[in-house]
Design a protein around this motif. Structure first.
Motif, short mmCIF file in Angstrom:
data_model
loop_
_atom_site.label_atom_id
_atom_site.label_comp_id
_atom_site.label_asym_id
_atom_site.label_seq_id
_atom_site.Cartn_x
_atom_site.Cartn_y
_atom_site.Cartn_z
N ALA A 1 0.84 -1.20 0.00
CA ALA A 1 0.00 0.00 0.00
C ALA A 1 0.87 1.24 0.00
O ALA A 1 1.97 1.24 0.56
N LYS A 2 0.38 2.30 -0.62
CA LYS A 2 1.12 3.57 -0.64
C LYS A 2 0.87 4.39 0.62
O LYS A 2 1.50 5.41 0.83
N SER A 3 -0.08 3.95 1.43
CA SER A 3 -0.35 4.62 2.70
C SER A 3 -0.55 3.54 3.75
O SER A 3 -0.38 2.36 3.48
N ASN A 4 -0.94 3.93 4.93
CA ASN A 4 -1.15 2.96 6.01
C ASN A 4 -2.36 2.07 5.77
O ASN A 4 -2.47 1.01 6.36
N HIS A 5 -3.28 2.50 4.93
CA HIS A 5 -4.50 1.75 4.67
C HIS A 5 -4.54 1.33 3.21
O HIS A 5 -4.49 2.16 2.32
N GLY A 6 -4.64 0.04 2.98
CA GLY A 6 -4.74 -0.46 1.63
C GLY A 6 -6.18 -0.44 1.13
O GLY A 6 -7.10 -0.09 1.86
N PHE A 7 -6.37 -0.80 -0.11
CA PHE A 7 -7.69 -0.91 -0.69
C PHE A 7 -7.68 -1.97 -1.76
O PHE A 7 -6.62 -2.40 -2.21
N THR A 8 -8.86 -2.39 -2.17
CA THR A 8 -9.01 -3.35 -3.25
C THR A 8 -9.71 -2.65 -4.39
O THR A 8 -10.77 -2.06 -4.21
N ARG A 9 -9.11 -2.70 -5.57
CA ARG A 9 -9.66 -2.01 -6.74
C ARG A 9 -10.37 -3.02 -7.62
O ARG A 9 -9.86 -4.12 -7.86
N GLU B 1 -12.26 -2.75 -14.99
CA GLU B 1 -12.03 -3.56 -16.17
C GLU B 1 -10.72 -3.27 -16.87
O GLU B 1 -10.47 -3.76 -17.95
N SER B 2 -9.84 -2.49 -16.25
CA SER B 2 -8.56 -2.21 -16.90
C SER B 2 -7.47 -2.04 -15.85
O SER B 2 -7.72 -1.99 -14.66
N TYR B 3 -6.27 -1.92 -16.35
CA TYR B 3 -5.12 -1.68 -15.47
C TYR B 3 -4.76 -0.20 -15.44
O TYR B 3 -3.65 0.16 -15.13
N SER B 4 -5.70 0.64 -15.77
CA SER B 4 -5.42 2.07 -15.88
C SER B 4 -5.12 2.73 -14.54
O SER B 4 -4.65 3.84 -14.50
N GLY B 5 -5.43 2.03 -13.47
CA GLY B 5 -5.23 2.63 -12.16
C GLY B 5 -6.48 3.34 -11.67
O GLY B 5 -6.51 3.84 -10.56
N ALA B 6 -7.51 3.39 -12.50
CA ALA B 6 -8.76 4.03 -12.08
C ALA B 6 -9.39 3.20 -10.97
O ALA B 6 -9.51 1.99 -11.09
N ARG B 7 -9.76 3.85 -9.92
CA ARG B 7 -10.37 3.17 -8.78
C ARG B 7 -11.88 3.20 -8.98
O ARG B 7 -12.55 4.13 -8.56
N ILE B 8 -12.40 2.18 -9.64
CA ILE B 8 -13.80 2.15 -10.00
C ILE B 8 -14.66 1.80 -8.80
O ILE B 8 -15.61 2.48 -8.47
N ALA B 9 -14.36 0.72 -8.17
CA ALA B 9 -15.06 0.33 -6.94
C ALA B 9 -13.98 -0.19 -6.01
O ALA B 9 -13.04 -0.83 -6.46
N ALA B 10 -14.08 0.11 -4.76
CA ALA B 10 -13.00 -0.27 -3.87
C ALA B 10 -13.51 -0.77 -2.54
O ALA B 10 -14.50 -0.28 -2.02
N LEU B 11 -12.81 -1.74 -2.02
CA LEU B 11 -13.04 -2.22 -0.67
C LEU B 11 -11.89 -1.68 0.17
O LEU B 11 -10.75 -1.72 -0.27
N GLY B 12 -12.16 -1.22 1.32
CA GLY B 12 -11.06 -0.75 2.16
C GLY B 12 -11.55 0.22 3.20
O GLY B 12 -12.74 0.39 3.41
N LYS B 13 -10.60 0.86 3.85
CA LYS B 13 -10.93 1.79 4.92
C LYS B 13 -10.96 3.20 4.41
O LYS B 13 -10.37 3.57 3.48
#
Length: 118
Positions: free
Chosen positions: A95-103, A106-118
């Motif tokens: 993670a780039k911060s203390n809290h990770g997320f799940t992205r 439909e692509s590897y563009s880095g767009a955070r379409i829907a995320a699970l996390g804090k």
């Protein structure tokens, strides 16, 4: 005199804005279900044909396509994507911060379409 319209800016997650439980999971499931619906439509599958491919009955396909997702886990929705000939990639990175997320998207563009996390 113009009347000022009051509004509240969205958090980016309509489920959180509505105060629903587990809003991150709800948004993730909605995005995966949207992708499933998009594939079914693109392939011009009837609900009956989609049901055979997904190994469920037609009323469950209807529920899925209409957004009634309480009976579907994320894992099961991922399996539906596999049944429709799609790869689902889950990558674990620092993670780039203390809290990770799940992205989820439909692509590897880095767009955070829907995320699970804090």
């Amino acid at each position: 005199m113009k009347k000022k319209i009051e509004y509240e800016e969205s958090s980016g997650n309509v489920f959180a804005d509505l105060g629903l439980p587990n809003p991150e999971e709800a948004l993730a499931k909605a995005e995966v279900a949207r992708q499933i619906g998009k594939i079914i439509k693109k392939r011009r599958l009837s609900q009956t044909k989609a049901a055979k491919i997904l190994h469920i009955d037609q009323p469950k396909v209807s529920a899925l396509l209409h957004g009634y997702l309480t009976g579907f886990s994320l894992e099961r929705l991922f399996r539906f994507l596999n049944d429709l000939g799609q790869d689902v990639n889950i990558a674990i990175t620092p993670a780039k911060s203390n809290h990770g997320f799940t992205r989820i998207g439909e692509s590897y563009s880095g767009a955070r379409i829907a995320a699970l996390g804090k």
